[in-house]
Design an enzyme around this catalytic site. Sequence first.
Site, PDB file in Angstrom:
ATOM      1  N   GLU A 133      53.960  62.415  27.558  1.00 49.47           N
ATOM      2  CA  GLU A 133      53.513  61.091  27.986  1.00 49.47           C
ATOM      3  C   GLU A 133      53.334  61.008  29.503  1.00 49.47           C
ATOM      4  OE1 GLU A 133      52.410  59.101  25.859  1.00 49.47           O
ATOM      5  OE2 GLU A 133      53.243  60.055  24.077  1.00 49.47           O
ATOM      6  N   ASP A 223      44.909  63.641  23.881  1.00 49.54           N
ATOM      7  CA  ASP A 223      45.348  63.816  22.501  1.00 49.54           C
ATOM      8  C   ASP A 223      44.269  64.459  21.642  1.00 49.54           C
ATOM      9  OD1 ASP A 223      47.640  62.498  23.285  1.00 49.54           O
ATOM     10  OD2 ASP A 223      47.006  60.562  22.493  1.00 49.54           O
TER      11      ASP A 223
END
Length: 708
Positions: A133, A223
């Site tokens: 993250e 992602d």
Amino acid sequence: MELCKGGTNDNIMVNFILGFHCHQPIGNFDSVFKKIHEKSYSPLIRTLAQYNVNFCFHASGVLLEWWEKNDPELIKIIAGGVERGEIELIGGGYYEPVLASIPQGDRMKQLEMLSGALKRLFGKYPEGAWITERVWQVDIIKDLTDAGLNYAFLDDVQFFQAGISKGGMDKIFRTEYDGEFLDLFPIHERLRYKLPFAEPDESLNEVLYVNGRLSALSVMFDDGEKMGGWPDTYEWVYGKDGKKGWLDNFINLINPGENNPPVKFELPSRIIGNTTERTPVYLPASSYREMGEWTLSAKKRHYYEIIKSKDSSAPLCGGIWHNFLTRYPEANLFHKRMLHLSRKIDYAVKTYHKDLKEASEELLKSQANDAYWHGVFGGIYLPHLRRSIRNALIKSYVLYKDGIKKCIERELHDFDMDGEKEILLSNDYWLIIYKPSSGSFLALDYMEKDLIQPLGDVFCLHDEYDISKFKGNAERNGKERDGTPPQTIHKGVKYPSDLSESDLKVYSDLLPALEMTFNGGRLCFKNEFIEEDEVNKSISVKAPGFLKGGLESDNDPNKAFANLSIKIGNSIDILLASKPGIKGILRIILRFAVPGGSGPSVNVNIGGEIRGLNNYIEKEFNTDADNVAHISDSFWGGKIIVKHRASGGFLEKYNLALRPVTTISLSEKGFERIFQGIELEYSFNLTPEEDFSSIMIINIEKIEGHAT
């Protein structure tokens, strides 16, 4: 759209780093693994390999394990790309923890574990790191370099916050901590939003000019799930009815050709090896822009959005990832329990030379980030994700106790970091964390090995910006795309059409597994006496209870209201006995989370009436008689039995209400209603003459014939 074809910049070649981060949370459904694999991971990697594209590849250990079992051919394809020098392996934490949130020793274990898996599967150790993250904290630098990881990727907004201009992002940066150096590549946010959410030529133009001029270095690392796994992206990315999709067309625009623009797919290790030039930088504790926004409370986020709307180019930053631990008390409690157990395991290993490898491995699983926070995805609102890391923590604790040969444990420790020391009590069957100031259970875990379960893990709705925004304006229906690029999941939220006010009720605190109130106020217990019984493997806590602030101004707040006794053996026995002289409504509330949720595998039997858990049930019972509630969950294999008896000189009847606890939360598909658990509320109308007592016995039974 006009693309750069050289001209005055013929001598400039844009190095384009393309990278994909592939991850599924520990505990996610196998059907989700399979769906995202078929729609995203498999076609993405196979297509890139088919075109011999140079790209960076990161996958969490959980996903690598699934691939080994379900698609070993993909492992071979990746290994082949690594051997040919087309795929660059990127390391990180094995279970995808936020490195800045876990102890230093556990960081090293996570990093080394994934590096070892990559070496075993693909024949090479990684040199670069994926920072989960992109949560940056300078003290992780030494752990990364000690693990052999010499560069990492962070978002450009983190560099903006350090004063770097948008035109200065096409460089390799270098930072340090305590004399340890680490190279950094900025990921361009604009590229994250263009690839694949724009036409291929527009996406390519962004690669070329992302810095406002022909770029020397452009980076898109994001992602892998968005390449086919996000809503409406599969056909757009991979094509339909024999027509090529976005990915084929984008690659063909870049691959060498007579009229192709001056850009090439390049790997970070080659770029690092080809130049010694670095730009020094020191970054603040930060993450990518959206993460900083999600950490803010609804009110702060509202002001943030107003400022952002006035100047979209301002280098604004929201909160840091650790703010989630203050926004979600459930995450905070679990995080502190994880840290506490990590220290206990480390101490036992170093001081007493205990072999606690299995306990440590389960602890590492409990550090997976996904169920500690919430943004666009369900995250902490998803019971199965929370349950997976909580089960791992319980298993770790059970293995720790086995390793140190200890049955009964009691500890005084501030588990929620509020200044008050809670009481942890455990034996072979149960663990509770008891909070004296409210007489509540912050945690209720069942620890018998075949039925391990965090029974107190009932989550509630907290202050969410998107929900507060929804109350004023909701986009209820999506629209057909008609062949246009799909939207990123950060836009176009859809809402259920049947929301009620109860769905939108917000709580500031967690929902305790045991809660006691009188006339709406919580009871306060102090002067606890704890007693251990090694023979019967039980432990008890006894304490007098007081009314916080008194009932009325002329009441003595220090006057004892009731006596509480909690005994933990095979069952949990709770006795509350009040004294005469008090008039009002006493409520004792139990909350349970069950793995089967509100599905057909779960039912409740109260007074002979069997119902599903989505139903509201209210019954009246006589005092001085036993009533029993059975909550059966064949998915779990266990049955929760709550036996209760109330006695009073004047009280003849009392009420029991059972209600489901649900939340709504934002996910890839929009807002969804989620079943979190059930609440049993026992209500007693006490009179001043009343001499009252309530006895509850909570027991767990394995469902006969069930193979856990």
